[in-house]
Design an enzyme around this catalytic site. Structure first.
Site, PDB file in Angstrom:
ATOM      1  CG  HIS A  37      -1.985  -1.147   1.417  1.00 57.86           C
ATOM      2  ND1 HIS A  37      -1.895  -2.144   2.264  1.00 57.86           N
ATOM      3  CD2 HIS A  37      -2.951  -1.401   0.739  1.00 57.86           C
ATOM      4  CE1 HIS A  37      -2.678  -3.218   2.322  1.00 57.86           C
ATOM      5  NE2 HIS A  37      -3.504  -2.521   1.106  1.00 57.86           N
ATOM      6  N   GLY A 147      -3.003  -2.223  -7.064  1.00 58.22           N
ATOM      7  CA  GLY A 147      -1.526  -3.154  -6.988  1.00 58.22           C
ATOM      8  C   GLY A 147      -1.647  -4.162  -8.017  1.00 58.22           C
ATOM      9  CE  LYS A 184       7.071  -6.085   2.146  1.00 56.51           C
ATOM     10  NZ  LYS A 184       7.592  -5.892   3.617  1.00 56.51           N
TER      11      LYS A 184
END
Lengths: 284, 284
Positions: A37, A147, A184
């Site tokens: 993020h 993302g 992640k």
């Protein structure tokens, strides 16, 4: 940095910023922020004067047996991370603020949806498209950041913005990884130590598959079987392994052009996804 | 008055107008303009500095056996009417401009849709909601104008704007009628002389039904039966007669609050709709 919870309040913030000539970058999230993020916030910060982050765990995109109730949340931590990364305003609405009544309609996705996460999560992308459409209407940013890790989500949102002529640019950012290659994810906290040690093998398998494609292999079935073999040894369970055209997400037995290798893998308390995009023409 | 066909062109027109501080009124139509449309344009003209009219016969809202191909069109006539009524720009896109590819998703309406026109025209309101969402994103007006004649369409568009937080005001304008009471409609040209002479009985029946409600009748079944009786003598066929709450469009055997009496009636080459709204509390 401000935090606002009301739709009217975030609109007023954005209107005020636009009136002074600022351009607006927007990062929609479900919170529990990680470096993935942060990389989106940084990209927005680089391109725009005013950065809005939204944190909203959207019930519409969770199935009845999914992890809505135990989705990780830590607003104070998120607030600190956001401030440090350069967010101007966090939009942090409640569920009744976003859905004061049952939705009388929703966006129903019909293309690129019966593959990958779409096939094991029916209705998931309808929920994603619906909430992202709402957020884009509320915030009205110049550009929104997503993302590449959620590759199918990114493809569907790009399709949505095209299909409905939403006046916004969609920006896909590369997956951020741990040092050992694990993508992640907010859900990584649910891995046991053993699972966490093992999990990087997902990315390894994807990289090996990509290497085979780069070396001339064009059979979808063969690549899938190779990936399957590599994941057999794991302690979890494969949800899907697939190789598809990107971003159209179509299945073709002979691979060509830009393709995505994608995997979803289920551990005891976390379902992990990862992907790798190879451009066969571009890289050969 | 300008006419533009490209999405980019209408956007540039609106952006330029907004930059000089003008507010934008928008009237979306399928063309073949009549006085009903003119009343919408006049309402927009009264409230706003800059009026955009769109003319687009939207294939998505026509069923396979409906009248898409023979829907009446006369752009030159529309142009004259629009100019006279005070339109600043007509947005007149082609089908490939609006739908360059098959839509990979659409808005799926789930509430207020299995009644009235929704039950006899499956998918119709999904098509309406989808194209109106696109037009609102393209034009980005301050306010958009729709006729009360298409009462279910108006209700669903109001719901859509609420549900997706679209930053626009939706304005419903009263039905414009011929001297004998027949609601103005682009499809009236398809009536034979005999049908045209008979057709005002639809509005007469609705008014009679409303009178019964005002005089204390609260049975939905009774009102429907009364309307049915009045339409029996006609040379066409009743598609539906209903009495519902408005704007929620829910069925309740005991009428209360604001209700809509609505009828659809099928002649040889034209299906006509009309409605009448009564506020039981307000008028008693």
């Amino acid at each position: 940095m401000k935090v606002v919870e009301a739709i009217e309040a975030i609109r007023n913030e954005v209107i005020a910023a636009k009136q002074t000539g600022l351009s607006i970058g927007f990062v929609p999230t479900m919170g529990y922020l990680h470096e993935g993020h942060v990389s989106l916030i940084e990209a927005a910060r680089k391109d725009h004067d005013f950065v809005v982050l939204s944190i909203f765990v959207n019930p519409l995109q969770f199935g009845p047996n999914e992890d809505l109730d135990r989705y990780p949340r830590d607003f104070q931590r998120d607030e600190q991370i956001a401030q440090k990364a350069g967010v101007d305003v966090i939009f942090y609405p409640s569920v009744p603020e976003m859905y004061p009544t049952n939705m009388p309609m929703s966006i129903h996705v019909t293309s690129g949806v019966n593959v990958l996460c779409g096939s094991s999560r029916p209705g998931h992308f309808d929920g994603v498209a619906t909430v992202v459409m709402k957020l884009l209407q509320i915030v009205q940013p110049n550009e929104a950041y997503f993302g590449q890790k959620d590759a199918q989500q990114l493809a569907i949102i790009m399709n949505m913005v095209d299909a409905f002529n939403v006046p916004v640019i969609i920006h896909g950012c590369p997956t951020v990884r741990e040092e050992d290659g694990l993508a992640k994810s907010s859900r990584n906290v649910y891995l046991t130590k053993e699972e966490r040690d093992e999990a990087p093998f997902l990315y390894e398998a994807l990289k090996e598959g990509a290497k085979l494609i780069r070396s001339g292999e064009t059979s979808r079935a063969f690549i899938r079987a190779e990936l399957e073999k590599r994941l057999e040894s794991g302690s979890g369970k494969v949800d899907y392994i697939d190789v598809l055209s990107y971003p159209s997400l179509e299945q073709s037995e002979r691979l060509s052009g830009k393709v995505i290798l994608a995997v979803a893998y289920v551990y005891k308390n976390a379902r992990l996804i990862d992907n790798y995009i190879v451009d066969i023409q571009g890289e050969k």
